[in-house]
Design an enzyme around this catalytic site. Structure first.
Site, mmCIF file in Angstrom:
data_model
loop_
_atom_site.group_PDB
_atom_site.id
_atom_site.type_symbol
_atom_site.label_atom_id
_atom_site.label_comp_id
_atom_site.label_asym_id
_atom_site.label_seq_id
_atom_site.Cartn_x
_atom_site.Cartn_y
_atom_site.Cartn_z
ATOM 1 N N GLY A 113 -1.576 5.944 20.280
ATOM 2 C CA GLY A 113 -2.373 7.242 19.911
ATOM 3 C C GLY A 113 -0.907 7.735 20.592
ATOM 4 O O GLY A 113 -0.755 7.868 22.104
ATOM 5 N N GLN A 150 2.206 15.560 24.327
ATOM 6 C CA GLN A 150 3.005 14.998 25.255
ATOM 7 C C GLN A 150 4.287 14.777 24.421
ATOM 8 O O GLN A 150 5.167 13.856 25.089
ATOM 9 C CB GLN A 150 1.661 13.178 24.848
ATOM 10 C CG GLN A 150 1.161 13.081 25.467
ATOM 11 C CD GLN A 150 0.276 11.827 24.889
ATOM 12 O OE1 GLN A 150 -0.686 11.272 23.857
ATOM 13 N NE2 GLN A 150 0.490 11.221 26.400
ATOM 14 N N CYS A 158 -2.303 6.447 29.214
ATOM 15 C CA CYS A 158 -1.644 6.955 28.651
ATOM 16 C C CYS A 158 -0.513 6.910 29.393
ATOM 17 O O CYS A 158 0.521 7.224 30.169
ATOM 18 C CB CYS A 158 -2.715 8.020 29.326
ATOM 19 S SG CYS A 158 -2.129 9.691 28.931
ATOM 20 N N LEU A 159 0.294 7.076 27.546
ATOM 21 C CA LEU A 159 1.811 7.824 27.629
ATOM 22 C C LEU A 159 2.388 8.216 28.738
ATOM 23 O O LEU A 159 3.677 8.613 29.091
ATOM 24 C CB LEU A 159 2.759 7.673 26.735
ATOM 25 C CG LEU A 159 1.779 6.466 25.407
ATOM 26 C CD1 LEU A 159 2.891 6.830 24.072
ATOM 27 C CD2 LEU A 159 3.047 5.139 25.938
ATOM 28 N N HIS A 174 -9.741 9.945 23.064
ATOM 29 C CA HIS A 174 -8.599 9.528 24.241
ATOM 30 C C HIS A 174 -7.265 11.086 23.468
ATOM 31 O O HIS A 174 -7.592 12.251 24.347
ATOM 32 C CB HIS A 174 -7.869 9.032 24.689
ATOM 33 C CG HIS A 174 -6.635 8.725 25.106
ATOM 34 N ND1 HIS A 174 -7.070 7.824 26.458
ATOM 35 C CD2 HIS A 174 -5.539 9.543 24.602
ATOM 36 C CE1 HIS A 174 -5.488 8.713 27.129
ATOM 37 N NE2 HIS A 174 -4.377 8.697 25.864
ATOM 38 N N GLU A 175 -7.386 11.174 22.657
ATOM 39 C CA GLU A 175 -6.500 12.033 21.646
ATOM 40 C C GLU A 175 -6.762 13.654 21.969
ATOM 41 O O GLU A 175 -6.132 14.476 22.093
ATOM 42 C CB GLU A 175 -5.627 11.431 20.575
ATOM 43 C CG GLU A 175 -5.048 10.159 20.299
ATOM 44 C CD GLU A 175 -3.686 9.666 21.739
ATOM 45 O OE1 GLU A 175 -3.457 10.988 22.532
ATOM 46 O OE2 GLU A 175 -3.981 8.825 21.975
ATOM 47 N N HIS A 219 -6.812 15.679 24.506
ATOM 48 C CA HIS A 219 -5.282 16.009 24.891
ATOM 49 C C HIS A 219 -5.517 17.378 24.443
ATOM 50 O O HIS A 219 -4.809 18.090 24.769
ATOM 51 C CB HIS A 219 -4.473 14.583 25.061
ATOM 52 C CG HIS A 219 -3.474 14.081 25.348
ATOM 53 N ND1 HIS A 219 -3.256 14.124 26.975
ATOM 54 C CD2 HIS A 219 -3.613 12.738 24.940
ATOM 55 C CE1 HIS A 219 -2.908 12.880 26.953
ATOM 56 N NE2 HIS A 219 -3.037 11.973 26.300
HETATM 57 O O1 GNR Z 1 -1.088 3.156 24.129
HETATM 58 C C1 GNR Z 1 -2.687 4.235 24.528
HETATM 59 N N1 GNR Z 1 -3.321 2.988 24.846
HETATM 60 C C2 GNR Z 1 -4.070 3.416 24.877
HETATM 61 C C3 GNR Z 1 -5.746 2.264 25.406
HETATM 62 C C4 GNR Z 1 -6.765 2.679 25.547
HETATM 63 C C5 GNR Z 1 -7.370 3.951 25.028
HETATM 64 C C6 GNR Z 1 -6.723 4.887 24.452
HETATM 65 C C7 GNR Z 1 -5.061 4.928 24.743
HETATM 66 S S1 GNR Z 1 -3.937 6.014 23.671
HETATM 67 C C8 GNR Z 1 -2.589 4.926 24.825
HETATM 68 C C9 GNR Z 1 -1.802 6.633 24.389
HETATM 69 C C10 GNR Z 1 -1.844 7.665 24.857
HETATM 70 O O2 GNR Z 1 -1.290 8.358 26.186
HETATM 71 N N2 GNR Z 1 -2.376 8.924 23.487
HETATM 72 O O3 GNR Z 1 -2.681 9.765 24.394
HETATM 73 NI NI NI Z 2 -2.919 10.045 26.416
#
Ligand code: GNR
Ligand code: NI
Length: 175
Positions: A46, A51, A94-95, A136-137, A140
Protein backbone atom coordinates in the site's frame (compact mmCIF):
# COMPACT_ATOMS: atom_id res chain seq x y z
CA UNK A 1 5.57 6.76 -15.01
CA UNK A 2 8.30 7.19 -12.46
CA UNK A 3 9.55 5.81 -9.17
CA UNK A 4 9.53 8.67 -6.67
CA UNK A 5 11.62 9.07 -3.50
CA UNK A 6 9.87 7.96 -0.29
CA UNK A 7 9.32 10.37 2.60
CA UNK A 8 10.89 8.83 5.72
CA UNK A 9 10.34 9.38 9.47
CA UNK A 10 10.85 11.96 11.09
CA UNK A 11 9.95 14.10 8.06
CA UNK A 12 7.17 16.47 9.29
CA UNK A 13 5.31 15.89 5.97
CA UNK A 14 4.16 12.57 7.47
CA UNK A 15 2.21 14.53 10.12
CA UNK A 16 0.39 16.71 7.58
CA UNK A 17 -3.34 16.23 6.99
CA UNK A 18 -3.86 15.65 3.26
CA UNK A 19 -6.44 17.63 1.23
CA UNK A 20 -9.35 16.08 -0.68
CA UNK A 21 -8.97 15.97 -4.47
CA UNK A 22 -11.50 18.26 -6.16
CA UNK A 23 -11.56 16.33 -9.43
CA UNK A 24 -10.23 13.06 -10.82
CA UNK A 25 -8.28 14.01 -13.94
CA UNK A 26 -5.24 12.75 -15.87
CA UNK A 27 -2.90 14.44 -13.37
CA UNK A 28 -4.47 12.45 -10.53
CA UNK A 29 -4.29 9.22 -12.57
CA UNK A 30 -0.60 9.94 -13.34
CA UNK A 31 0.09 10.46 -9.63
CA UNK A 32 -1.69 7.17 -8.83
CA UNK A 33 0.48 5.41 -11.46
CA UNK A 34 3.67 6.89 -9.96
CA UNK A 35 2.51 5.72 -6.53
CA UNK A 36 1.87 2.19 -7.82
CA UNK A 37 5.26 2.06 -9.53
CA UNK A 38 6.96 3.34 -6.36
CA UNK A 39 5.04 0.83 -4.22
CA UNK A 40 5.90 -2.15 -6.48
CA UNK A 41 9.55 -1.11 -6.55
CA UNK A 42 9.84 -0.78 -2.74
CA UNK A 43 8.16 -3.33 -2.51
CA UNK A 44 5.03 -2.69 -0.42
CA UNK A 45 1.33 -3.55 -0.42
CA UNK A 46 0.00 0.00 0.00
CA UNK A 47 1.05 3.63 -0.37
CA UNK A 48 -0.47 7.00 0.50
CA UNK A 49 0.31 10.07 -1.64
CA UNK A 50 1.99 11.91 1.26
CA UNK A 51 4.63 9.15 1.30
CA UNK A 52 5.91 10.59 -1.98
CA UNK A 53 5.40 14.14 -0.76
CA UNK A 54 1.95 14.88 -2.24
CA UNK A 55 -0.52 16.02 0.47
CA UNK A 56 -3.70 14.76 -1.26
CA UNK A 57 -6.24 12.14 -0.20
CA UNK A 58 -5.20 9.37 -2.56
CA UNK A 59 -3.96 5.88 -1.76
CA UNK A 60 -3.10 2.73 -3.66
CA UNK A 61 -3.14 -0.91 -2.56
CA UNK A 62 -2.17 -4.21 -4.22
CA UNK A 63 -2.51 -7.33 -2.10
CA UNK A 64 -1.85 -9.82 -4.93
CA UNK A 65 0.75 -12.45 -4.08
CA UNK A 66 4.11 -12.23 -5.90
CA UNK A 67 3.21 -15.08 -8.29
CA UNK A 68 -0.33 -13.81 -9.01
CA UNK A 69 -1.34 -11.20 -11.59
CA UNK A 70 -1.14 -7.61 -10.33
CA UNK A 71 -4.30 -6.18 -8.74
CA UNK A 72 -3.75 -2.41 -8.40
CA UNK A 73 -6.51 -0.66 -6.46
CA UNK A 74 -6.83 3.14 -6.34
CA UNK A 75 -8.84 4.93 -3.62
CA UNK A 76 -9.52 8.66 -3.94
CA UNK A 77 -10.98 10.71 -1.03
CA UNK A 78 -11.70 7.50 0.95
CA UNK A 79 -13.97 7.71 4.00
CA UNK A 80 -14.55 5.05 6.63
CA UNK A 81 -18.34 4.77 6.95
CA UNK A 82 -18.20 2.26 9.79
CA UNK A 83 -15.92 -0.14 11.59
CA UNK A 84 -16.70 -3.52 13.13
CA UNK A 85 -16.61 -4.00 16.89
CA UNK A 86 -14.43 -7.07 16.56
CA UNK A 87 -10.70 -6.44 16.28
CA UNK A 88 -7.81 -8.15 14.57
CA UNK A 89 -4.08 -7.95 15.05
CA UNK A 90 -1.57 -7.80 12.17
CA UNK A 91 2.16 -7.25 12.22
CA UNK A 92 2.44 -3.94 10.34
CA UNK A 93 5.30 -2.21 8.64
CA UNK A 94 5.53 1.09 6.79
CA UNK A 95 7.66 2.17 3.84
CA UNK A 96 8.19 5.48 5.68
CA UNK A 97 9.60 3.62 8.73
CA UNK A 98 11.87 1.08 7.01
CA UNK A 99 12.69 -2.24 8.68
CA UNK A 100 10.48 -1.73 11.74
CA UNK A 101 7.51 -4.04 12.39
CA UNK A 102 5.02 -4.22 15.25
CA UNK A 103 1.65 -5.79 16.04
CA UNK A 104 -1.26 -3.37 15.70
CA UNK A 105 -4.84 -4.01 16.78
CA UNK A 106 -7.57 -2.43 14.64
CA UNK A 107 -11.23 -3.04 13.78
CA UNK A 108 -11.35 -6.32 11.81
CA UNK A 109 -13.75 -4.91 9.20
CA UNK A 110 -14.47 -1.50 7.68
CA UNK A 111 -16.90 -0.10 5.12
CA UNK A 112 -15.23 2.53 2.94
CA UNK A 113 -16.65 4.98 0.40
CA UNK A 114 -14.24 6.40 -2.20
CA UNK A 115 -13.86 7.54 -5.80
CA UNK A 116 -12.19 5.17 -8.27
CA UNK A 117 -9.75 6.27 -10.99
CA UNK A 118 -12.69 7.26 -13.22
CA UNK A 119 -14.10 9.49 -10.48
CA UNK A 120 -17.03 7.13 -9.85
CA UNK A 121 -18.26 6.73 -6.30
CA UNK A 122 -17.71 3.23 -4.90
CA UNK A 123 -18.26 1.48 -1.60
CA UNK A 124 -16.55 -1.66 -0.30
CA UNK A 125 -16.81 -3.81 2.79
CA UNK A 126 -13.30 -4.99 3.62
CA UNK A 127 -11.97 -7.48 6.12
CA UNK A 128 -8.68 -9.28 6.68
CA UNK A 129 -5.50 -7.68 5.35
CA UNK A 130 -7.44 -5.28 3.08
CA UNK A 131 -9.26 -3.81 6.11
CA UNK A 132 -5.97 -3.36 7.96
CA UNK A 133 -4.21 -1.89 4.93
CA UNK A 134 -7.06 0.57 4.19
CA UNK A 135 -6.97 1.77 7.80
CA UNK A 136 -3.15 2.09 7.73
CA UNK A 137 -3.32 4.16 4.52
CA UNK A 138 -6.29 6.31 5.59
CA UNK A 139 -4.34 7.04 8.81
CA UNK A 140 -1.54 8.44 6.58
CA UNK A 141 -4.07 10.83 4.98
CA UNK A 142 -4.71 12.15 8.50
CA UNK A 143 -1.04 12.42 9.51
CA UNK A 144 -1.26 9.26 11.64
CA UNK A 145 1.37 6.48 11.57
CA UNK A 146 1.08 2.87 12.73
CA UNK A 147 3.53 3.59 15.53
CA UNK A 148 0.84 5.87 17.01
CA UNK A 149 -1.08 2.64 17.78
CA UNK A 150 1.74 0.96 19.76
CA UNK A 151 3.04 1.71 23.27
CA UNK A 152 4.56 5.13 23.97
CA UNK A 153 7.81 3.45 25.02
CA UNK A 154 8.18 1.49 21.77
CA UNK A 155 7.21 4.56 19.71
CA UNK A 156 9.75 6.79 21.48
CA UNK A 157 12.50 4.26 20.81
CA UNK A 158 11.66 4.08 17.09
CA UNK A 159 11.33 7.84 16.67
CA UNK A 160 14.67 8.44 18.43
CA UNK A 161 16.36 5.86 16.21
CA UNK A 162 15.08 7.51 13.01
CA UNK A 163 15.97 11.00 14.29
CA UNK A 164 19.53 9.81 14.82
CA UNK A 165 19.72 8.22 11.37
CA UNK A 166 18.47 11.47 9.79
CA UNK A 167 20.97 13.51 11.83
CA UNK A 168 23.91 11.24 10.90
CA UNK A 169 22.92 11.50 7.22
CA UNK A 170 22.55 15.28 7.24
CA UNK A 171 25.52 17.33 6.01
CA UNK A 172 27.80 18.54 8.82
CA UNK A 173 26.82 21.97 10.08
CA UNK A 174 29.46 24.67 10.12
CA UNK A 175 29.78 26.15 13.62
O1 GNR B 1 3.95 -2.54 2.65
C1 GNR B 1 3.25 -2.41 3.66
N1 GNR B 1 2.91 -3.49 4.38
C2 GNR B 1 1.95 -3.46 5.38
C3 GNR B 1 1.84 -4.57 6.21
C4 GNR B 1 0.88 -4.62 7.20
C5 GNR B 1 0.02 -3.56 7.37
C6 GNR B 1 0.12 -2.43 6.56
C7 GNR B 1 1.08 -2.38 5.57
S1 GNR B 1 1.17 -1.00 4.54
C8 GNR B 1 2.85 -1.04 4.08
C9 GNR B 1 3.17 0.02 3.04
C10 GNR B 1 2.96 1.39 3.65
O2 GNR B 1 3.74 1.96 4.35
N2 GNR B 1 1.82 1.98 3.37
O3 GNR B 1 1.56 3.19 3.89
NI1 NI C 1 2.63 3.29 5.77
Amino acid sequence: MSIRPLVILPDPLLRQVSKPLERVDDGVRRLADDMLETMYDAPGIGLAAIQIGEPVRLLVIDLAKDDAPKNPQVFINPEILDSSDDRSVYEEGCLSIPDYYADVERPAGVRVRYLDRLGQEQEIAADGLLATCLQHEIDHLNGVLFIDHISRLKRDIVVRKFRKIAKDKAPARVA
